[in-house]
Design an enzyme around this catalytic site. Structure first.
Site, PDB file in Angstrom:
ATOM      1  N   LYS A   1      23.117  49.819 -42.839  1.00  0.00           N
ATOM      2  CA  LYS A   1      22.114  48.993 -42.142  1.00  0.00           C
ATOM      3  C   LYS A   1      21.412  48.134 -43.192  1.00  0.00           C
ATOM      4  O   LYS A   1      20.540  48.605 -43.917  1.00  0.00           O
ATOM      5  CB  LYS A   1      21.089  49.859 -41.404  1.00  0.00           C
ATOM      6  CG  LYS A   1      20.291  49.027 -40.414  1.00  0.00           C
ATOM      7  CD  LYS A   1      18.849  49.430 -40.266  1.00  0.00           C
ATOM      8  CE  LYS A   1      17.935  48.915 -41.332  1.00  0.00           C
ATOM      9  NZ  LYS A   1      17.816  47.445 -41.426  1.00  0.00           N
TER      10      LYS A   1
ATOM     11  N   PRO B   1      13.959  46.514 -37.911  1.00  0.00           N
ATOM     12  CA  PRO B   1      14.472  47.633 -38.715  1.00  0.00           C
ATOM     13  C   PRO B   1      14.145  48.994 -38.122  1.00  0.00           C
ATOM     14  O   PRO B   1      14.959  49.919 -38.176  1.00  0.00           O
ATOM     15  CB  PRO B   1      13.771  47.452 -40.057  1.00  0.00           C
ATOM     16  CG  PRO B   1      12.639  46.528 -39.825  1.00  0.00           C
ATOM     17  CD  PRO B   1      12.978  45.710 -38.628  1.00  0.00           C
TER      18      PRO B   1
ATOM     19  N   VAL C   1      16.748  50.175 -35.004  1.00  0.00           N
ATOM     20  CA  VAL C   1      18.052  50.753 -35.348  1.00  0.00           C
ATOM     21  C   VAL C   1      17.936  51.723 -36.519  1.00  0.00           C
ATOM     22  O   VAL C   1      18.694  52.686 -36.607  1.00  0.00           O
ATOM     23  CB  VAL C   1      19.117  49.688 -35.670  1.00  0.00           C
ATOM     24  CG1 VAL C   1      19.499  48.917 -34.441  1.00  0.00           C
ATOM     25  CG2 VAL C   1      18.675  48.781 -36.775  1.00  0.00           C
ATOM     26  N   GLY C   2      16.968  51.466 -37.408  1.00  0.00           N
ATOM     27  CA  GLY C   2      16.811  52.340 -38.585  1.00  0.00           C
ATOM     28  C   GLY C   2      16.471  53.754 -38.171  1.00  0.00           C
ATOM     29  O   GLY C   2      17.072  54.723 -38.662  1.00  0.00           O
TER      30      GLY C   2
ATOM     31  N   GLU D   1      15.598  55.498 -53.354  1.00  0.00           N
ATOM     32  CA  GLU D   1      15.285  54.606 -54.479  1.00  0.00           C
ATOM     33  C   GLU D   1      14.141  53.719 -54.012  1.00  0.00           C
ATOM     34  O   GLU D   1      14.336  52.881 -53.125  1.00  0.00           O
ATOM     35  CB  GLU D   1      16.488  53.720 -54.816  1.00  0.00           C
ATOM     36  CG  GLU D   1      17.668  54.435 -55.408  1.00  0.00           C
ATOM     37  CD  GLU D   1      17.425  54.931 -56.799  1.00  0.00           C
ATOM     38  OE1 GLU D   1      16.392  54.578 -57.402  1.00  0.00           O
ATOM     39  OE2 GLU D   1      18.269  55.683 -57.294  1.00  0.00           O
TER      40      GLU D   1
ATOM     41  N   CYS E   1      12.879  45.799 -58.300  1.00  0.00           N
ATOM     42  CA  CYS E   1      12.078  47.029 -58.339  1.00  0.00           C
ATOM     43  C   CYS E   1      11.841  47.511 -59.765  1.00  0.00           C
ATOM     44  O   CYS E   1      10.834  48.133 -60.057  1.00  0.00           O
ATOM     45  CB  CYS E   1      12.779  48.100 -57.532  1.00  0.00           C
ATOM     46  SG  CYS E   1      14.478  48.302 -58.044  1.00  0.00           S
TER      47      CYS E   1
ATOM     48  N   GLU F   1       2.658  47.489 -56.014  1.00  0.00           N
ATOM     49  CA  GLU F   1       3.845  46.680 -56.270  1.00  0.00           C
ATOM     50  C   GLU F   1       3.682  45.332 -55.573  1.00  0.00           C
ATOM     51  O   GLU F   1       3.557  45.276 -54.354  1.00  0.00           O
ATOM     52  CB  GLU F   1       5.073  47.412 -55.723  1.00  0.00           C
ATOM     53  CG  GLU F   1       6.359  46.726 -56.057  1.00  0.00           C
ATOM     54  CD  GLU F   1       7.561  47.484 -55.535  1.00  0.00           C
ATOM     55  OE1 GLU F   1       7.531  47.919 -54.377  1.00  0.00           O
ATOM     56  OE2 GLU F   1       8.531  47.633 -56.292  1.00  0.00           O
TER      57      GLU F   1
HETATM   58  P1  NAD Z   1      11.532  47.864 -46.975  1.00  0.00           P
HETATM   59  O1  NAD Z   1      11.160  49.242 -47.330  1.00  0.00           O
HETATM   60  O2  NAD Z   1      10.630  47.065 -46.114  1.00  0.00           O
HETATM   61  O3  NAD Z   1      12.945  47.864 -46.227  1.00  0.00           O
HETATM   62  C1  NAD Z   1      14.094  48.447 -46.805  1.00  0.00           C
HETATM   63  C2  NAD Z   1      15.103  48.720 -45.708  1.00  0.00           C
HETATM   64  O4  NAD Z   1      14.563  49.683 -44.797  1.00  0.00           O
HETATM   65  C3  NAD Z   1      15.453  47.500 -44.865  1.00  0.00           C
HETATM   66  O5  NAD Z   1      16.810  47.560 -44.504  1.00  0.00           O
HETATM   67  C4  NAD Z   1      14.581  47.703 -43.653  1.00  0.00           C
HETATM   68  O6  NAD Z   1      15.093  47.025 -42.530  1.00  0.00           O
HETATM   69  C5  NAD Z   1      14.662  49.211 -43.474  1.00  0.00           C
HETATM   70  N1  NAD Z   1      13.594  49.820 -42.683  1.00  0.00           N
HETATM   71  C6  NAD Z   1      12.317  49.385 -42.512  1.00  0.00           C
HETATM   72  N2  NAD Z   1      11.645  50.252 -41.718  1.00  0.00           N
HETATM   73  C7  NAD Z   1      12.511  51.249 -41.407  1.00  0.00           C
HETATM   74  C8  NAD Z   1      12.406  52.458 -40.641  1.00  0.00           C
HETATM   75  N3  NAD Z   1      11.260  52.786 -40.051  1.00  0.00           N
HETATM   76  N4  NAD Z   1      13.487  53.245 -40.550  1.00  0.00           N
HETATM   77  C9  NAD Z   1      14.628  52.931 -41.156  1.00  0.00           C
HETATM   78  N5  NAD Z   1      14.791  51.814 -41.883  1.00  0.00           N
HETATM   79  C10 NAD Z   1      13.747  50.982 -42.016  1.00  0.00           C
HETATM   80  O7  NAD Z   1      11.828  47.145 -48.346  1.00  0.00           O
HETATM   81  P2  NAD Z   1      12.233  45.640 -48.585  1.00  0.00           P
HETATM   82  O8  NAD Z   1      11.017  44.821 -48.326  1.00  0.00           O
HETATM   83  O9  NAD Z   1      13.500  45.311 -47.868  1.00  0.00           O
HETATM   84  O10 NAD Z   1      12.566  45.662 -50.156  1.00  0.00           O
HETATM   85  C11 NAD Z   1      11.583  45.650 -51.113  1.00  0.00           C
HETATM   86  C12 NAD Z   1      11.265  47.052 -51.588  1.00  0.00           C
HETATM   87  O11 NAD Z   1      12.449  47.704 -52.011  1.00  0.00           O
HETATM   88  C13 NAD Z   1      10.354  47.076 -52.789  1.00  0.00           C
HETATM   89  O12 NAD Z   1       9.378  48.082 -52.622  1.00  0.00           O
HETATM   90  C14 NAD Z   1      11.272  47.426 -53.937  1.00  0.00           C
HETATM   91  O13 NAD Z   1      10.665  48.047 -55.030  1.00  0.00           O
HETATM   92  C15 NAD Z   1      12.241  48.317 -53.277  1.00  0.00           C
HETATM   93  N6  NAD Z   1      13.501  48.361 -54.038  1.00  0.00           N
HETATM   94  C16 NAD Z   1      13.770  49.487 -54.765  1.00  0.00           C
HETATM   95  C17 NAD Z   1      14.924  49.549 -55.514  1.00  0.00           C
HETATM   96  C18 NAD Z   1      15.242  50.778 -56.316  1.00  0.00           C
HETATM   97  O14 NAD Z   1      16.382  50.954 -56.675  1.00  0.00           O
HETATM   98  N7  NAD Z   1      14.301  51.654 -56.603  1.00  0.00           N
HETATM   99  C19 NAD Z   1      15.806  48.479 -55.521  1.00  0.00           C
HETATM  100  C20 NAD Z   1      15.505  47.358 -54.785  1.00  0.00           C
HETATM  101  C21 NAD Z   1      14.341  47.315 -54.035  1.00  0.00           C
END
Ligand code: NAD
Length: 489
Positions: A184, A219, A222-223, A261, A294, A393
């Site tokens: 997803k 998200p 379906v998440g 992560e 990140c 962040e």
């Molecule tokens: P996000 O947490 O908003 O979303 C990440 C994913 O989760 C997306 O696919 C989103 O659609 C899904 N999602 C959102 N709500 C959900 C739910 N309730 N249930 C299931 N899935 C759900 O993050 P983002 O804005 O897409 O990305 C930025 C964040 O990701 C930053 O905090 C960054 O630090 C982190 N990040 C971490 C790493 C790492 O390896 N540690 C790498 C890249 C990004």
């Protein structure tokens, strides 16, 4: 034959591309131009349930999980297929992600495809079983054999910032270990995931149902259907700490394995004997890809005794950051992914000013760029580690510079964070830098410019930056169960 030059807007379920049940779609936007570049299937829970059912069937009813040689061949085909189609992917990545073109030759593209080879190779040399010596228990002598087996159906949930890297860092080892996958992707970067599906469909013998992609604008809809489903054995998630917590809670009901992560607020510690002219210009790399990484070191810790000298070098470096159109090969910084992120970053900058930090460079939406979700490269001085801009962040092109008194003080400030994802230390003495690095509570650290990122390096966070490791043997083993069998000696 699939047309690889166009973004694929359909779901990929049980080996077939199809529209969402509801026939709903949503717009995929180019963050640099704000233009719609395509329509994408907007799935609901029913679509997700079908994808999970397909993955469950493929795991339970085929020999995918046990036929290591077949899997290795399929994954090599995946790598070759990605390699063959990568020029199409390059353009899509710039358009969909707003990633600077130059990054697509590295961690937004080419190097990620190359690095997939490491896990393909690992399938062939991994010790899938091993024997333990004879042991006596209750008067009975036994041998023990340990088998490493796939976990089952893995739900991979990924962010938008480095979609190919994160998608393949999950899908590669999950499939290599013998699992089946429902991917997803983030709503902003659906094409990257469906591109992988196209390569799976056109270039590999991966059986139907082994790999599925479900895109959606919502998200949570379906998440949560994925994270709560009892047919799913594991969730592999990369994203924000806030969503990571929700995923853990949602998976708790079915005691899912959860691999996380999450976010970071990493510290770059420059000790007082470091060569500032060599080290500090690189700090403007905080702005790479709009700071949407990140593991970027977004807190710079400078010795109080050399604070002004360091800031003068940093100011010049930040004024020279090349940003703007991501298609321009000179630019290291493109737009933020969407308007919400742009506003969020600008909101943090305003809060920093309100809390008493001083802006040295940037801080606004660039007036010269009429379209696109841009934020100027931004440098803050006189930052206290308790300020919001030092604790939260921002995920934008913003560096905060915090003074420290001595090595102990630097370690204390670096560790005064809920996060512990990455960091770096510089000193004229490797021994001194290493001593500081060993005291920092964080998963990866570069010392004196050393790079830790590689397909065989485990990557992940301490504290609220996550649970588990991605990449390396440690990352591969996240996707494995352990079975112990006793046999008479
Ligand atoms: P996000 O947490 O908003 O979303 C990440 C994913 O989760 C997306 O696919 C989103 O659609 C899904 N999602 C959102 N709500 C959900 C739910 N309730 N249930 C299931 N899935 C759900 O993050 P983002 O804005 O897409 O990305 C930025 C964040 O990701 C930053 O905090 C960054 O630090 C982190 N990040 C971490 C790493 C790492 O390896 N540690 C790498 C890249 C990004």
């Amino acid at each position: 034959m699939a047309d690889f030059s166009r973004g694929e807007g359909r779901l990929f379920i049980d080996g077939e591309f199809r529209a969402a049940h509801s026939a709903s779609t949503y717009s995929n936007l180019n963050p640099a131009t704000e233009e719609v570049i395509g329509q994408v299937a907007d799935a609901d829970a029913e679509d997700m349930h079908e994808a999970i059912a397909a993955a469950r069937r493929a795991f339970d009813e085929t020999d995918w999980s046990t036929n290591h040689a077949f899997r290795q061949r399929c994954l090599a085909q995946l790598q070759e297929g990605l390699e063959r189609e990568k020029e199409h992917l390059r353009l899509q990545t710039v358009q969909e992600v707003g990633s600077p073109l130059q990054l697509t030759y590295a961690v937004q593209g080419d190097s990620v495809i190359r690095d997939l080879g490491w896990v393909v190779d690992l399938v062939g040399r991994y010790a899938w079983e091993r024997d333990l010596p004879v042991h006596e228990f209750f008067g009975m002598k036994s041998r023990r054999r340990i088998y490493r087996e796939a976990v089952g159906v893995v739900g991979c949930i990924t962010p938008w910032n480095f979609p190919l890297q994160v998608n393949l860092a999950k899908v590669g080892p999950a499939l290599a270990a013998g699992n089946t996958v429902v991917l997803k992707p983030a709503p902003d970067t659906p094409w990257n995931a469906t591109f992988i599906a196209k390569v799976v469909a056109e270039h590999t013998d991966i059986p139907r149902g082994v790999f599925n992609v479900v895109t959606s604008a919502d998200p949570a809809r379906v998440g949560e259907a994925l994270t709560a489903d009892p047919r799913v054995d594991m969730i592999s998630f990369t994203g924000s700490t806030a969503v990571g917590k929700r995923i853990m809670a949602s998976g708790a009901e079915t005691v899912k394995r959860v691999f996380l992560e999450l976010g970071g607020k990493s510290a770059n510690v420059v000790l007082d004997d470091a060569d500032f002219e060599r080290v500090l210009p690189f700090c403007s790399m905080t702005c790479i890809h709009g700071g949407q990484g990140c593991a970027i070191a977004t807190r710079l810790l400078l010795p109080r005794s050399r604070y002004e000298e360091g800031l003068a070098i940093l100011e010049t470096a930040f004024r020279n950051v090349k940003y703007g159109d991501p298609m321009n090969p000179q630019n290291i910084q493109g737009p933020q992914i969407n308007r919400r992120q742009q506003e969020r970053v600008l909101g943090y900058i305003e809060q920093g000013v309100r809390e008493g930090a001083k802006l040295v460079v940037g801080g606004k939406r660039p007036p010269e760029l009429e379209k696109g979700f841009y934020v100027e490269p931004t440098l803050f001085r006189d930052v206290d580690n308790q300020m919001t801009i030092a604790q939260e962040e921002i995920f934008g092109p913003v560096l905060v510079v915090i003074p420290f008194d001595d090595d102990d003080d630097a370690v204390r400030i670096a560790n005064d964070s809920i996060y512990g994802l990455s960091g770096s230390v510089s000193s004229a003495s490797e021994e001194r830098a290493l001593a500081v690095a060993r005291r920092m509570r964080t998963g990866t650290i570069g010392v004196n410019g050393g790079m830790w990122f590689a397909p065989d390096s485990p990557f992940g966070g301490y504290k609220q930056s996550g649970i588990g490791r991605e990449m390396g043997v440690e990352g591969f083993e996240e996707y494995l169960e352990t079975k112990t069998i006793g046999l008479p000696a």
